[in-house]
Design an enzyme around this catalytic site. Structure first.
Site, PDB file in Angstrom:
ATOM      1  N   LYS A 116      54.225  37.271  29.536  1.00  0.00           N
ATOM      2  CA  LYS A 116      54.798  38.597  29.817  1.00  0.00           C
ATOM      3  C   LYS A 116      56.177  38.718  29.196  1.00  0.00           C
ATOM      4  O   LYS A 116      56.513  39.752  28.623  1.00  0.00           O
ATOM      5  CB  LYS A 116      54.828  38.863  31.321  1.00  0.00           C
ATOM      6  CG  LYS A 116      53.433  39.183  31.818  1.00  0.00           C
ATOM      7  CD  LYS A 116      53.369  39.573  33.256  1.00  0.00           C
ATOM      8  CE  LYS A 116      51.922  39.865  33.632  1.00  0.00           C
ATOM      9  NZ  LYS A 116      51.566  39.394  34.945  1.00  0.00           N
ATOM     10  N   LYS A 195      36.455  40.352  23.986  1.00  0.00           N
ATOM     11  CA  LYS A 195      36.305  40.253  25.442  1.00  0.00           C
ATOM     12  C   LYS A 195      36.668  41.594  26.089  1.00  0.00           C
ATOM     13  O   LYS A 195      37.679  42.197  25.722  1.00  0.00           O
ATOM     14  CB  LYS A 195      37.255  39.162  25.964  1.00  0.00           C
ATOM     15  CG  LYS A 195      37.213  39.006  27.457  1.00  0.00           C
ATOM     16  CD  LYS A 195      38.208  38.015  27.992  1.00  0.00           C
ATOM     17  CE  LYS A 195      38.230  38.139  29.505  1.00  0.00           C
ATOM     18  NZ  LYS A 195      39.228  37.377  30.182  1.00  0.00           N
ATOM     19  N   LYS A 198      41.000  45.489  30.158  1.00  0.00           N
ATOM     20  CA  LYS A 198      41.810  46.719  30.213  1.00  0.00           C
ATOM     21  C   LYS A 198      42.837  46.733  29.094  1.00  0.00           C
ATOM     22  O   LYS A 198      43.104  47.755  28.496  1.00  0.00           O
ATOM     23  CB  LYS A 198      42.561  46.793  31.551  1.00  0.00           C
ATOM     24  CG  LYS A 198      41.735  47.312  32.685  1.00  0.00           C
ATOM     25  CD  LYS A 198      42.563  47.480  33.925  1.00  0.00           C
ATOM     26  CE  LYS A 198      43.003  46.167  34.539  1.00  0.00           C
ATOM     27  NZ  LYS A 198      41.911  45.365  35.101  1.00  0.00           N
TER      28      LYS A 198
HETATM   29  P1  ADP Z   1      41.513  42.653  32.548  1.00  0.00           P
HETATM   30  O1  ADP Z   1      41.393  41.650  31.416  1.00  0.00           O
HETATM   31  O2  ADP Z   1      40.685  43.862  32.319  1.00  0.00           O
HETATM   32  O3  ADP Z   1      42.962  42.976  32.890  1.00  0.00           O
HETATM   33  P2  ADP Z   1      41.651  41.028  34.885  1.00  0.00           P
HETATM   34  O4  ADP Z   1      42.494  40.032  34.168  1.00  0.00           O
HETATM   35  O5  ADP Z   1      42.290  41.901  35.925  1.00  0.00           O
HETATM   36  O6  ADP Z   1      40.903  41.952  33.809  1.00  0.00           O
HETATM   37  O7  ADP Z   1      40.411  40.247  35.498  1.00  0.00           O
HETATM   38  C1  ADP Z   1      40.044  40.207  36.849  1.00  0.00           C
HETATM   39  C2  ADP Z   1      38.906  39.203  36.969  1.00  0.00           C
HETATM   40  O8  ADP Z   1      37.782  39.600  36.163  1.00  0.00           O
HETATM   41  C3  ADP Z   1      39.288  37.799  36.495  1.00  0.00           C
HETATM   42  O9  ADP Z   1      38.705  36.859  37.385  1.00  0.00           O
HETATM   43  C4  ADP Z   1      38.669  37.691  35.128  1.00  0.00           C
HETATM   44  O10 ADP Z   1      38.317  36.351  34.805  1.00  0.00           O
HETATM   45  C5  ADP Z   1      37.424  38.564  35.234  1.00  0.00           C
HETATM   46  N1  ADP Z   1      37.149  39.193  33.935  1.00  0.00           N
HETATM   47  C6  ADP Z   1      37.870  40.170  33.344  1.00  0.00           C
HETATM   48  N2  ADP Z   1      37.323  40.535  32.159  1.00  0.00           N
HETATM   49  C7  ADP Z   1      36.227  39.763  31.973  1.00  0.00           C
HETATM   50  C8  ADP Z   1      35.246  39.657  30.943  1.00  0.00           C
HETATM   51  N3  ADP Z   1      35.262  40.439  29.873  1.00  0.00           N
HETATM   52  N4  ADP Z   1      34.265  38.758  31.084  1.00  0.00           N
HETATM   53  C9  ADP Z   1      34.242  37.960  32.196  1.00  0.00           C
HETATM   54  N5  ADP Z   1      35.124  38.001  33.194  1.00  0.00           N
HETATM   55  C10 ADP Z   1      36.123  38.894  33.114  1.00  0.00           C
END
Ligand code: ADP
Ligand code: TRP
Length: 329
Positions: A116, A195, A198
């Site tokens: 960050k 992947k 967001k």
């Molecule tokens: P983002 O990448 O959208 O910000 P987060 O980091 O908030 O998502 O992820 C919340 C949970 O969802 C975590 O446990 C993360 O490992 C899982 N997760 C997020 N995106 C994926 C993905 N594309 N494939 C598998 N698991 C995911």
């Protein structure tokens, strides 16, 4: 999934906006599966969210929404305890105590903090101390298993480190938890093949009306192979997503159509669209009902907080006594 039974399982969910199907297959589905045969505590990490959301309405809305979404997706409040992090004030008290046994160097090494800062986000103390709050979240319920994504592995190691240090200084006080890194089988690709995340703007949200879902699915990026050409299912995004929703025979059928040629991405997208839509339709309807039943949702969160707080108070009494914090009330 490695069988986990009769354990106290805990995880925190960041209220960071609309949930997407990557979140579902990568985390939520596993969280919900743990409720069978374990004692599960799941909370919405609204105190953690304050390091990024500093808007009253937004924080309130996002906190409630993610609780509703988990209930809609199958979290059963009869089986698992669902609550809001800030309803348990003991957590912040334990955060302070842990901070007194946490070397600065440990926090300075945290990837999430370093990332960050590298992105230019100006760090406040909350962002720096984030892993200590997370450790308190876990340790305050004597949690044994903490299912998290791979990105949280280091935070779990730091939590174990803090528990071991506190135990070394004050004698056996805290349970040292184990991370359960959720299997990578489900790295869900996004619209562009990276992947789904967001931060890449390539998500398909779980709760979409049919029209918006259709627009999203139709915008999945594919190569420009002509309709007649045979296509490699393993190298295409539509098939990768379809596999998450389809049965084994259905997957086989789509594979064969791709390999044979004469089958285009447009047709595959239509099949995928129907799959996603029907898969999440019951949850979408349940979510709609819950949005109109805020009193019920409030009751669930109150009962959850009461149960979690009882455990938190029990652990805090142990911590205070062992650390030498006098108590007169
Ligand atoms: P983002 O990448 O959208 O910000 P987060 O980091 O908030 O998502 O992820 C919340 C949970 O969802 C975590 O446990 C993360 O490992 C899982 N997760 C997020 N995106 C994926 C993905 N594309 N494939 C598998 N698991 C995911
Ligand atoms: N940091 C976690 C995340 O970003 C959320 C979280 C907060 C958490 N406290 C926790 C996860 C305790 C597991 C245990 O996803």
């Amino acid at each position: 999934m490695k069988a986990v039974k009769n354990k106290r399982v805990l995880s925190g969910i960041q209220p960071s906006g609309e949930l997407h199907i990557g979140n579902y297959f990568g985390a939520i589905r596993q969280h919900i599966a743990f409720q069978e045969g374990n004692e599960c505590f799941y909370f919405v990490a609204n105190l953690h969210a304050m390091t990024t959301i500093q808007d009253k309405k937004k924080l309130q809305q996002a906190t409630l929404q993610v609780a509703i979404d988990y209930l809609a997706l199958g979290l059963d409040p009869q089986k698992a305890t669902l609550f809001i992090q800030s309803d348990i004030p003991e957590v912040t008290e334990l955060t302070w105590i842990l901070s007194t046994v946490t070397p600065l160097g440990l926090l300075e090494r945290a990837h999430s903090y370093k990332d960050k800062v590298a992105k230019g986000i100006s760090a406040n103390h909350g962002l720096f101390a984030y892993p200590v709050l997370m450790a308190a979240d876990i340790l305050i319920y004597d949690s044994e298993i903490v299912p998290v994504g791979k990105d949280q592995k280091q935070h779990l190691e730091m939590t174990r480190d803090m528990a071991v240090r506190l135990n070394a200084v004050f004698g056996e006080t805290l349970v040292v938890p184990e991370a359960y890194i959720m299997p990578e089988v489900a790295v869900v690709p996004g619209l562009d093949g990276q992947k789904m995340s967001k931060s890449y703007g390539n998500t398909i949200e779980i709760f979409l009306d049919y029209k918006t879902l259709k627009q999203k699915v139709m915008s999945i990026v594919t190569d420009s192979a002509p309709l007649e050409a045979p296509k490699d299912p393993e190298k295409n995004n539509v098939y990768a997503l379809y596999k998450l929703f389809a049965t084994a025979p259905e997957q086989q059928e789509m594979r064969e159509k791709f390999l044979a040629g004469g089958y285009g991405y447009g047709s595959a997208k239509k099949e995928l669209l129907e799959k996603i839509h029907s898969y999440f339709l019951p949850a979408l309807e349940q979510r709609q009902r819950l949005m109109n039943e805020k009193t019920y949702v409030g009751e669930v969160l109150k009962a959850g907080a009461e149960k979690a707080r009882q455990k938190a108070q029990e652990v805090m009494n142990r911590v205070r006594a062992n650390c030498g914090l006098l108590k007169f009330i």
